[in-house]
Scaffold this motif. Structure first.
Motif, PDB file in Angstrom:
ATOM      1  N   UNK A 225       0.559  -4.265   8.283  1.00 37.38           N
ATOM      2  CA  UNK A 225       0.022  -3.233   9.177  1.00 37.38           C
ATOM      3  C   UNK A 225       0.607  -1.863   8.837  1.00 37.38           C
ATOM      4  N   UNK A 226       1.907  -1.830   8.548  1.00 34.03           N
ATOM      5  CA  UNK A 226       2.527  -0.552   8.172  1.00 34.03           C
ATOM      6  C   UNK A 226       1.913  -0.013   6.884  1.00 34.03           C
ATOM      7  N   UNK A 227       1.731  -0.902   5.912  1.00 40.92           N
ATOM      8  CA  UNK A 227       1.142  -0.470   4.646  1.00 40.92           C
ATOM      9  C   UNK A 227      -0.284   0.044   4.853  1.00 40.92           C
ATOM     10  N   UNK A 228      -1.016  -0.600   5.756  1.00 43.74           N
ATOM     11  CA  UNK A 228      -2.386  -0.157   6.035  1.00 43.74           C
ATOM     12  C   UNK A 228      -2.386   1.215   6.698  1.00 43.74           C
ATOM     13  N   UNK A 229      -1.444   1.422   7.631  1.00 42.97           N
ATOM     14  CA  UNK A 229      -1.367   2.736   8.291  1.00 42.97           C
ATOM     15  C   UNK A 229      -1.003   3.821   7.295  1.00 42.97           C
ATOM     16  N   UNK A 230      -0.025   3.545   6.406  1.00 41.41           N
ATOM     17  CA  UNK A 230       0.372   4.541   5.402  1.00 41.41           C
ATOM     18  C   UNK A 230      -0.790   4.859   4.466  1.00 41.41           C
ATOM     19  N   UNK A 231      -1.526   3.801   4.077  1.00 44.90           N
ATOM     20  CA  UNK A 231      -2.655   4.004   3.177  1.00 44.90           C
ATOM     21  C   UNK A 231      -3.735   4.840   3.854  1.00 44.90           C
ATOM     22  N   UNK A 232      -3.988   4.551   5.127  1.00 42.83           N
ATOM     23  CA  UNK A 232      -4.986   5.311   5.863  1.00 42.83           C
ATOM     24  C   UNK A 232      -4.561   6.764   6.022  1.00 42.83           C
ATOM     25  N   UNK A 233      -3.258   6.977   6.276  1.00 41.39           N
ATOM     26  CA  UNK A 233      -2.730   8.329   6.420  1.00 41.39           C
ATOM     27  C   UNK A 233      -2.876   9.109   5.109  1.00 41.39           C
ATOM     28  N   UNK A 234      -2.585   8.420   3.984  1.00 40.73           N
ATOM     29  CA  UNK A 234      -2.717   9.088   2.683  1.00 40.73           C
ATOM     30  C   UNK A 234      -4.161   9.471   2.405  1.00 40.73           C
TER      31      UNK A 234
END
Length: 240
Positions: A225-234
């Motif tokens: 979930x954290x990786x998905x949020x970071x990817x979405x933010x990028x």
């Protein structure tokens, strides 16, 4: 005026999913679910988004009120086990593996055979009574060697053989075998190397292994979930 949201439509939290997973873990340890069923339900639990999607995962499990509470599920599993009967008429009947032993078992073999194996069983209560009737048939009983085994029976043109045993521990399970054999046979004896304590330890190890696996799965989900949020933010930053 805002219409209230139905309870089944409320978003499920990680704590809600973990409570349901605990009930499923207990069900697996009790033998109510096999490994494949447990894996399928666990996967569905951690993909569920609402409480309504979680409830079906434990609908057929003995949790009173269907509440997703580990304590409630444990209390349900600790309840009394109904009496059981094994009947073999020109056939065979077997009970073995990991199972919760009731306070009373009735075994009837008429031109057939009954096998009762308690060597991997769980004993919710200390006293177990096995009533046997063997007429032109056979009843065979195996128990762990560190419990007390007693008998009161007879053979009429048949054999009624029980290798009585007294356990060292005063709180060890006590199995009493009563009945008779008419032109048949009844045999009950301890199985060397099978210990009640070993089985309890095995169950505890299985539960700990499942608990560790659930923790690892939870960490993996949080990391994803954290990786998905970071990817979405990028992606948002690049779009800007």
């Amino acid at each position: 005026m805002t219409k209230p949201v139905a309870e089944a439509d409320l978003r499920a939290s990680d704590a809600d999913r973990d409570r349901i997973a605990e009930i499923l873990r207990e069900a697996l340890a009790e033998g109510r679910l096999d490994a494949e069923e447990h894996a399928e339900r666990i996967d569905a639990v951690y993909r569920a988004k609402t409480l309504g999607e979680l409830e079906p995962m434990v609908r057929d499990l003995p949790a009173p009120g269907r509440t997703a509470s580990p304590r409630t599920a444990a209390e349900a599993h600790a309840g009394p086990v109904p009496d059981q009967s094994l009947v073999a008429v020109f056939s065979a009947s077997t009970r073995k593996g990991r199972w919760r032993v009731p306070g009373r078992i009735n075994a009837v073999a008429i031109f057939g055979s009954v096998e009762i194996d308690l060597t991997e069983a769980l004993f919710p209560q200390q006293q177990v009574l096995i009533n046997v009737t063997a007429i032109f048939g056979s009843v065979e009983i195996r128990v762990p060697e560190n419990l007390t085994l007693r008998s009161s029976g007879s053979g009429v043109l048949g054999s009624f053989e029980v290798a009585t045993n007294d356990a060292v521990e005063p709180d060890a399970p006590v199995v009493q075998v009563n009945g008779y054999a008419v032109l048949g046979s009844v045999e009950a004896r301890p199985k060397r190397g099978a210990w009640v304590r070993d089985l309890i330890g095995k169950l505890r190890d299985d539960r700990q292994q499942l608990r560790d696996q659930l923790r690892e799965d939870r960490r993996d989900r949080h990391a994803a979930r954290r990786a998905e949020r970071y990817d979405r933010h990028d992606r948002f930053r690049k779009d800007d």
